[in-house]
Structure formats: structure tokens, C-alpha cells
Scaffold this motif. Structure first.
Motif, PDB file in Angstrom:
ATOM      1  N   ALA A 283       0.818  -1.211   0.000  1.00  0.00           N
ATOM      2  CA  ALA A 283       0.000   0.000   0.000  1.00  0.00           C
ATOM      3  C   ALA A 283       0.852   1.261   0.000  1.00  0.00           C
ATOM      4  CB  ALA A 283      -0.932   0.001   1.213  1.00  0.00           C
ATOM      5  N   GLY A 284       2.056   1.166   0.537  1.00  0.00           N
ATOM      6  CA  GLY A 284       2.904   2.344   0.647  1.00  0.00           C
ATOM      7  C   GLY A 284       3.352   2.916  -0.681  1.00  0.00           C
ATOM      8  N   LYS A 285       3.268   2.126  -1.753  1.00  0.00           N
ATOM      9  CA  LYS A 285       3.711   2.627  -3.060  1.00  0.00           C
ATOM     10  C   LYS A 285       2.553   3.164  -3.896  1.00  0.00           C
ATOM     11  CE  LYS A 285       3.439  -2.078  -4.939  1.00  0.00           C
ATOM     12  NZ  LYS A 285       4.205  -3.284  -5.291  1.00  0.00           N
ATOM     13  N   ALA A 286       1.329   3.123  -3.342  1.00  0.00           N
ATOM     14  CA  ALA A 286       0.151   3.509  -4.121  1.00  0.00           C
ATOM     15  C   ALA A 286       0.214   4.948  -4.611  1.00  0.00           C
ATOM     16  CB  ALA A 286      -1.119   3.287  -3.295  1.00  0.00           C
ATOM     17  N   PRO A 363     -13.073  -5.939   5.281  1.00  0.00           N
ATOM     18  CA  PRO A 363     -13.203  -4.470   5.377  1.00  0.00           C
ATOM     19  C   PRO A 363     -12.368  -3.872   6.498  1.00  0.00           C
ATOM     20  CG  PRO A 363     -15.358  -5.496   5.103  1.00  0.00           C
ATOM     21  CD  PRO A 363     -14.390  -6.600   5.376  1.00  0.00           C
ATOM     22  N   PHE A 364     -12.291  -4.547   7.629  1.00  0.00           N
ATOM     23  CA  PHE A 364     -11.513  -4.041   8.755  1.00  0.00           C
ATOM     24  C   PHE A 364     -10.013  -4.105   8.447  1.00  0.00           C
ATOM     25  CE2 PHE A 364     -15.582  -5.308  10.453  1.00  0.00           C
ATOM     26  CZ  PHE A 364     -15.887  -4.301  11.353  1.00  0.00           C
ATOM     27  N   PHE A 365      -9.591  -5.200   7.818  1.00  0.00           N
ATOM     28  CA  PHE A 365      -8.174  -5.345   7.471  1.00  0.00           C
ATOM     29  C   PHE A 365      -7.769  -4.300   6.436  1.00  0.00           C
ATOM     30  CE2 PHE A 365      -4.466  -7.233   5.429  1.00  0.00           C
ATOM     31  CZ  PHE A 365      -3.760  -7.742   6.503  1.00  0.00           C
ATOM     32  N   LEU A 366      -8.574  -4.140   5.388  1.00  0.00           N
ATOM     33  CA  LEU A 366      -8.269  -3.164   4.343  1.00  0.00           C
ATOM     34  C   LEU A 366      -8.286  -1.741   4.900  1.00  0.00           C
ATOM     35  CD1 LEU A 366      -7.721  -2.404   1.420  1.00  0.00           C
ATOM     36  CD2 LEU A 366     -10.186  -2.463   1.005  1.00  0.00           C
ATOM     37  N   PHE A 367      -9.273  -1.446   5.738  1.00  0.00           N
ATOM     38  CA  PHE A 367      -9.356  -0.115   6.320  1.00  0.00           C
ATOM     39  C   PHE A 367      -8.129   0.165   7.193  1.00  0.00           C
ATOM     40  CE2 PHE A 367     -10.710   2.689   9.856  1.00  0.00           C
ATOM     41  CZ  PHE A 367     -11.047   3.817   9.119  1.00  0.00           C
ATOM     42  N   THR A 371      -5.487   2.997   6.124  1.00  0.00           N
ATOM     43  CA  THR A 371      -5.333   4.133   7.028  1.00  0.00           C
ATOM     44  C   THR A 371      -3.879   4.279   7.469  1.00  0.00           C
ATOM     45  OG1 THR A 371      -7.606   3.870   7.826  1.00  0.00           O
ATOM     46  CG2 THR A 371      -6.101   5.153   9.191  1.00  0.00           C
ATOM     47  N   ALA A 372      -3.238   3.165   7.786  1.00  0.00           N
ATOM     48  CA  ALA A 372      -1.830   3.208   8.194  1.00  0.00           C
ATOM     49  C   ALA A 372      -0.955   3.752   7.068  1.00  0.00           C
ATOM     50  CB  ALA A 372      -1.357   1.818   8.609  1.00  0.00           C
ATOM     51  N   ALA A 373      -1.253   3.346   5.820  1.00  0.00           N
ATOM     52  CA  ALA A 373      -0.478   3.839   4.681  1.00  0.00           C
ATOM     53  C   ALA A 373      -0.690   5.330   4.475  1.00  0.00           C
ATOM     54  CB  ALA A 373      -0.861   3.069   3.419  1.00  0.00           C
ATOM     55  N   LEU A 374      -1.943   5.786   4.613  1.00  0.00           N
ATOM     56  CA  LEU A 374      -2.239   7.209   4.443  1.00  0.00           C
ATOM     57  C   LEU A 374      -1.559   8.050   5.518  1.00  0.00           C
ATOM     58  CD1 LEU A 374      -6.030   7.044   3.507  1.00  0.00           C
ATOM     59  CD2 LEU A 374      -4.148   7.717   2.008  1.00  0.00           C
TER      60      LEU A 374
END
Length: 385
Positions: A283-286, A363-367, A371-374
Motif C-alpha cells: 500500500a505504501g507505493k500507491a 473491510p476491517f483489514f483493508l481499512f 489508514t496506516a499507509a495514508l
């Protein structure tokens, strides 16, 4: 205010459903397309395996690669990325071993895997480059399947990557999640603008790699040797002007095939913490993606997951308790409709027994990951940031 938020959440669900159905139509066209049929000469291929501390996996991978039935010329190149174990000594005769340290000569580097792949690509004259990971297994006909697509005119070939075994909830969750990646990969490739690639089964013409300047421009990022390179292939304005050369019929866009029959398997990561770290790294490279479809799909999935999580958290306040059920059931249903044919196609339908539980966790895992990546959180992966 609550009504407005509820309406917005339902609209997100409707948009997500429409997007998934649109992608499903493209997926069906992919699996119905006939296998490439070409009388053209088979390309020479270099299959690259960057590795670091993979003694446990290298012998099985090397054996599966040496057993490939490809007759067009196959070079197997393993690149040791500063391993501290004895993995390199386990490689059999018949493969080429490179050491990244020889290429770097003490120079600092952030993207070790990209550097390893660049080293190998500059060390071969093969027409086609295939990349894979050390923890993969390749059935004997997979290189031939990929080569047939190139012989038929492809410049880029995206091959499926499957998680196996799916013998626990965590492993099955990864198998289902990877199947969703394959669904989006195939759909966007069919639509003419591929959004995703997986370095465990990614192939491209060496000439195309050189035309876009390799990893230049993205070599400051530790990951993304697959997706970010794929996006460069479809962004001619990012190509170095002095290196634009003809690739197949034209400079852009390259011809891309998603070859559903060329699936390889990779092992699941060990446990939820490792999975969290892996997904957060992805997610960090998005923010560096150059593909509107991928950015839209990610934003849509994250927004719907956020709506489900926020609605769930609001339950103690008695705020629209039915909204949670509508959002969750709606997402679970459309995802089931899309995932089921993918799992059937790749023979992983047994993992679907975990789908009800996975649909609650997802949904909880993706959220959480999104959120951590953002928020800018980073993690170490295999001892590196």
C-alpha cells in the motif's frame, strides 16, 4: 447529517457494484479467449530470480525451472541479494548465479530488488525477460505458455499468481485476496490499460525495458519492481527521449496479454502480522502509481470498507443499524459473484469455505492497512524498510 452519510455510503456501494460487474464482464472475455496461436519463432527467454536468504525455497524452485519443457532457449539467472545463509550453494548446475554486491561495488542503493533485476537484464541478450520469486513453484509448461503469447505478438505478459496451500483461515484469506488481485489484473489488461502486475509471474520484452529506461524514475522506491514498471510501459511521456525505440508494431501502447493458463503458485506468508506488514508495504507505493483505473479501484474499495467500519463502530449509538448489514451484505455478495469464477478457474474453490469469515474480516483489514499507509506508517520487510 446521518441520513446524508447513509445515502453517501449506499451510493459508494452502488458504484462499487457497478465497477465489479464491469470488471466481471472483462474477466469473462479473458477466460473465453483462445490460447495464442502463432507460427512465429519462439523467443529466447531469461528467467530471473532475485533472492535473499531463501535457502529453504531455492532447491524446489530451481528444480521446477530446470524441468520446463521450453525449447526456444531458456536462461535461468539467480541473483543473490546479500544473503547471509547458504542458499546460493544449493543451486544446481545449469543456472547462472550473480551476486548483487559485485554489481553495486559498495554503492548505496534503496531498491535492492530493482537493482538485482537490472543487473541480470544487463547480463543477458535474451529477447524476453520473465521475473519470479524464490518461494514460487512453476509447473513444467508455464514458460511455454508465456512464450506462445510473445510469439503471437505480445510485448508484456501478465501471468496469474496463486497462493498455496490454503489450509488455514489466514492462508485461505491470502488465497482469496490474491484471487481478487488476479481478477483486477485480468480485467484491466483486457480493457487495454493493465493496472496490476505481480513480479512472481511477470514477463516483458527486454527491448521494451530498455526503451522506458528500466527502473529510472522509480528506483528510489524499495518496492514496485512489477506494478511501477508496468505503469511506465504505458506512459510514453515518462520514457527517456533518447531511448525511444520501436517495440513490436509501435512505441505505445505495448500489446499486453493476460495468460490465464500460465499460473504459478507462491507460498503464503506466515501469520497475520507478516501479512499486515506485506500489505502495508504494498500500500505504501500507491501514491506513485500512474494508472487512473487502479487508483480509482483502490479508492473505491477503501471508501466502501471505511463506510462499513464506521457504520459498525456507530452501532452502540443506534445509528442506522441496518446500514451495516446493507453495506456488508452488498459488498460480500458482489465480491462472491466475482471471486467464485476466479477460484473455480484456478482450481482453488475449496478455499471458498472460508469466504463468509473472510468477508467479515476484509473491510476491517483493508481499512486498517489503508489508514496506516495514508498516515505514513512504514514497516520492515525481510529486514529492510
Amino acid at each position: 447529517m446521518i441520513d446524508a452519510l447513509a445515502i453517501l455510503a449506499v451510493l459508494i456501494l452502488v458504484l462499487y457494484t457497478a465497477w465489479q460487474l464491469f470488471s466481471l464482464a472483462a474477466w469473462r472475455r479473458v477466460v473465453r479467449q483462445p490460447a495464442p496461436d502463432s507460427n512465429s519463432a519462439l523467443p529466447t527467454i531469461a528467467l530471473l530470480v532475485p533472492f535473499r536468504n531463501e535457502a529453504e525455497n531455492l532447491p524446489a524452485l530451481a528444480a521446477s525451472l530446470l524441468a520446463q519443457d521450453y525449447s526456444g532457449g531458456l536462461e535461468l539467472i539467480f541473483i543473490d541479494d546479500h544473503s547471509s545463509d547458504h542458499g546460493a550453494t544449493l543451486l544446481p548446475a545449469g543456472v547462472t548465479l550473480l551476486h548483487l554486491a559485485d554489481y553495486l561495488k559498495g554503492k548505496p542503493v534503496i531498491a535492492h530488488k530493482k537493482a538485482a533485476l537490472t543487473y541480470a537484464i544487463t547480463s543477458t541478450e535474451a529477447d524476453v525477460i520473465i521475473t519470479t520469486d524464490a518461494d514460487c513453484y512453476w509447473p513444467a509448461d508455464r514458460v511455454s505458455c508465456i512464450a506462445a503469447a510473445f510469439a503471437a505478438g505480445a510485448d508484456v505478459v501478465l501471468g496469474p499468481v496463486l497462493i498455496a496451500p490454503a489450509d488455514s483461515f489466514c492462508n485461505a484469506y491470502q488465497a482469496l485476496d490474491m484471487a481478487a488481485y488476479q481478477f483486477l489484473t485480468a480485467a484491466t489488461a483486457r480493457q487495454g490499460r493493465p493496472a496490476l502486475a505481480n513480479g512472481a509471474n511477470f514477463a516483458f520484452r527486454r527491448q521494451l525495458f530498455n526503451a522506458v529506461g528500466g527502473y529510472q524514475g522509480v528506483d528510489h522506491l524499495p518496492s514496485g519492481d512489477d506494478v511501477l514498471l508496468l505503469h511506465k510501459f504505458y506512459q510514453p511521456d515518462l520514457w527517456p527521449a533518447t531511448k525511444q525505440v520501436s517495440v513490436s508494431k509501435s512505441i505505445a501502447p505495448p500489446v499486453t496479454h493476460y495468460v490465464a493458463g500460465a499460473a504459478v503458485t507462491t507460498r503464503p506468508v506466515n501469520g497475520w502480522l507478516a501479512l499486515w506488514r506485506q500489505r502495508l508495504r504494498w500500500a505504501g507505493k500507491a501514491g506513485n502509481y500512474n494508472n487512473a483505473k487502479l487508483s480509482f479501484a483502490q479508492a473505491l474499495a477503501f471508501s466502501l470498507s471505511a463506510a462499513i467500519v464506521i457504520s459498525f463502530i456507530s452501532l452502540p449509538l443506534h445509528l442506522r443499524p441496518r446500514l451495516v448489514l446493507v453495506l456488508w451484505a452488498g459488498k460480500a455478495l458482489i465480491d462472491l459473484i466475482c471471486l467464485w469464477p476466479v477460484m473455480i478457474r484456478f482450481g482453488q474453490n475449496k478455499a471458498m469455505k472460508w469466504y463468509p469469515l473472510a468477508s467479515v474480516v476484509y473491510p476491517f483489514f483493508l481499512f486498517g492497512v489503508g489508514t496506516a499507509a495514508l498516515l505514513g506508517f512504514t514497516v520492515k520487510w525481510k529486514g529492510r524498510h
